[in-house]
Design a protein around this motif. Structure first.
Motif: not given
Length: 370
Positions: A341-356, A358-363
C-alpha cells in the motif's frame, strides 16, 4: 482509496530527536505566512528513510521548499476520553513535532483523524469493547477533548477535524449525521476558545466525483460530484479543503480535464485548500506515468485553483526508500500488505529519496516564490 499513514515509528523518532521536553514550544512567528495573502506551501513530515538523520534532514529541507508541515495523528482514544489535562506519549509526540517544526522556522496545520489511513471506511485504534461509531459517547468525548487540547496548546491557524471524511460517509451513511453533529459541537467549542482558528474537514476529491465507483454510490456516474456531503457541514466550514491523487484515474497528467477542479470554485466563495495530494513520477503497477506527468499535475492544480488556494500540501517532499520502510515494518511485525500500500504512494515526492530533484521541484519552487 487506500493510502499510507504517518507511521508510528516516525513519532518514536521524533520523540528521540527532541529528547522529550514537553515544555518550551517555540512561539509562532509574528509575521505568519498565513497572513501574507499568498498560498502557503507544505508537506507531511514523512521522512524518506526510517532514521533520525532522515527526520532531521527532512525538516531542514522542508524549510527550503515549504512554509509549514501538516501534522496528522490518529486520536489516542484512552488518553483523551476523560479530559484534556493529563500527560501521555501522544501529547509528547505532538509537542515534539511542533518543536521540530518551529526550530526549523516552519509553521504547522493540524488534522485530527479518527480513521485508518489505509482504509478510511474504518476507525483505527479503538479500545476493546468500544463501538465503532460517532454516536459512541466515549468516541465523542475523546475526539472533542483531543481537538480542544490541540487548540489550547498550539493555537493552530487551521484545524481539520477529519481527513477524507466523505469516504467514511459513503461506507457508513447511518453514522454520517453523528459525525456531522460532533463536528458542529467541536466547531462551537473551538470558536469559543480561539475564534481565529479556521476549522474544516477534508474531502477526497476523486471519490467525491465518483471516479472510483462503489456499490454504495448507487446510480451516480463519474464526474457526478456529491456536493451534498460537503454542504452538510455548512455553514460551519471556514474553508473548503480537498485531497487528490489523480494518477489512479488519469494515466498521464495531460489527461486531467481543464475543469476537473474548477467546480470547487463555483460552489463556494470561501477559501479553498489542498490538505494532501500528489502524482506519481514513475510507474506503479499498471499505472504508467512519468516525471513529465507529475509536472502536468502541478500545473493543472495551479491553473485551476491557484488563485483561491490558502494552503497546498504535496504529501511528500522526498520519495520513500521502500527498502528502509519494509525493513522497519518487518521488525515491528506489521502486515506485509502495508508495504504494498505504501508503494502505491512512494513516488509522489518532488525529490527522489536521496534528495536529488525531480523536474517538479523547480516548478513547485517557482509557484511558491511568485
Amino acid at each position: 482509496m487506500r493510502r499510507f499513514i504517518l507511521f508510528f515509528f516516525i513519532l518514536l523518532l521524533l520523540s528521540l530527536a527532541c529528547n522529550g521536553g514537553a515544555q518550551s514550544i517555540p512561539p509562532t512567528p509574528e509575521n505568519s505566512v498565513f497572513d501574507s495573502g499568498k498560498t502557503a506551501y507544505g508537506f507531511f513530515p514523512s521522512p524518506p528513510e526510517v532514521s533520525l538523520d532522515s527526520v532531521f534532514q527532512l525538516f531542514k529541507d522542508i524549510n527550503q521548499h515549504g512554509d509549514f508541515v501538516l501534522i496528522q495523528q490518529n486520536t489516542a482514544w484512552e488518553d483523551f476520553v476523560n479530559g484534556t489535562d493529563s500527560e501521555s506519549q501522544t501529547r509528547t509526540d505532538l509537542i515534539n513535532q511542533v518543536k521540530l517544526a518551529r526550530q526549523n522556522d516552519l509553521e504547522y496545520i493540524f488534522v485530527i483523524d479518527a480513521l485508518n489511513g489505509l482504509n478510511r471506511r474504518d476507525f483505527i485504534g479503538l479500545p476493546a469493547g468500544w463501538e465503532a461509531s460517532f454516536a459512541n459517547p466515549n468516541v465523542r468525548s475523546a475526539y472533542k477533548n483531543y481537538a480542544l487540547w490541540v487548540v489550547q496548546n498550539f493555537h493552530p491557524r487551521y484545524l481539520g477535524l477529519a481527513s477524507e471524511i466523505n469516504t467514511y460517509m459513503d461506507a457508513h451513511p447511518d453514522d454520517a449525521q453523528n459525525f456531522i453533529s460532533l463536528y458542529n459541537e467541536i466547531y462551537a467549542l473551538v470558536k469559543a476558545e480561539a475564534p481565529e482558528t479556521q476549522v474544516f474537514v477534508s474531502f477526497q476529491w476523486d471519490d467525491l466525483n465518483n471516479m472510483f465507483p462503489q456499490p454504495e454510490e448507487g446510480n451516480r456516474q463519474k464526474f457526478d460530484t456529491n456536493w451534498g456531503q460537503v454542504e452538510a457541514f455548512e455553514p460551519n466550514l471556514d474553508l473548503w479543503v480537498i485531497s487528490t491523487y489523480p494518477y489512479f484515474i488519469f494515466n498521464n497528467g495531460t489527461q486531467i480535464p481543464a475543469d476537473y477542479y474548477t467546480p470547487l470554485l463555483s460552489l463556494t466563495s470561501k477559501p479553498v485548500a489542498i490538505a494532501e495530494g500528489g502524482f506519481s513520477s514513475q510507474a506503479v503497477g499498471a499505472i504508467q506515468v512519468t516525471p513529465e506527468d507529475q509536472v502536468a499535475y502541478l500545473n493543472a492544480l495551479h491553473e485551476q485553483l491557484g488563485s483561491r488556494l490558502v494552503f497546498w500540501v504535496n504529501t511528500l517532499l522526498n520519495d520513500f526508500n521502500l527498502d528502509s520502510y519494509a525493513e522497519q515494518m518487518k521488525k515491528d511485525g506489521r502486515n506485509p500488505q502495508d508495504v504494498l500500500s505504501l508503494g502505491a504512494f512512494a513516488y509522489i515526492g518532488l525529490r527522489n529519496f536521496d534528495g536529488s530533484p525531480k523536474p517538479t521541484l523547480e516548478v513547485w519552487d517557482e509557484m511558491r516564490n511568485r
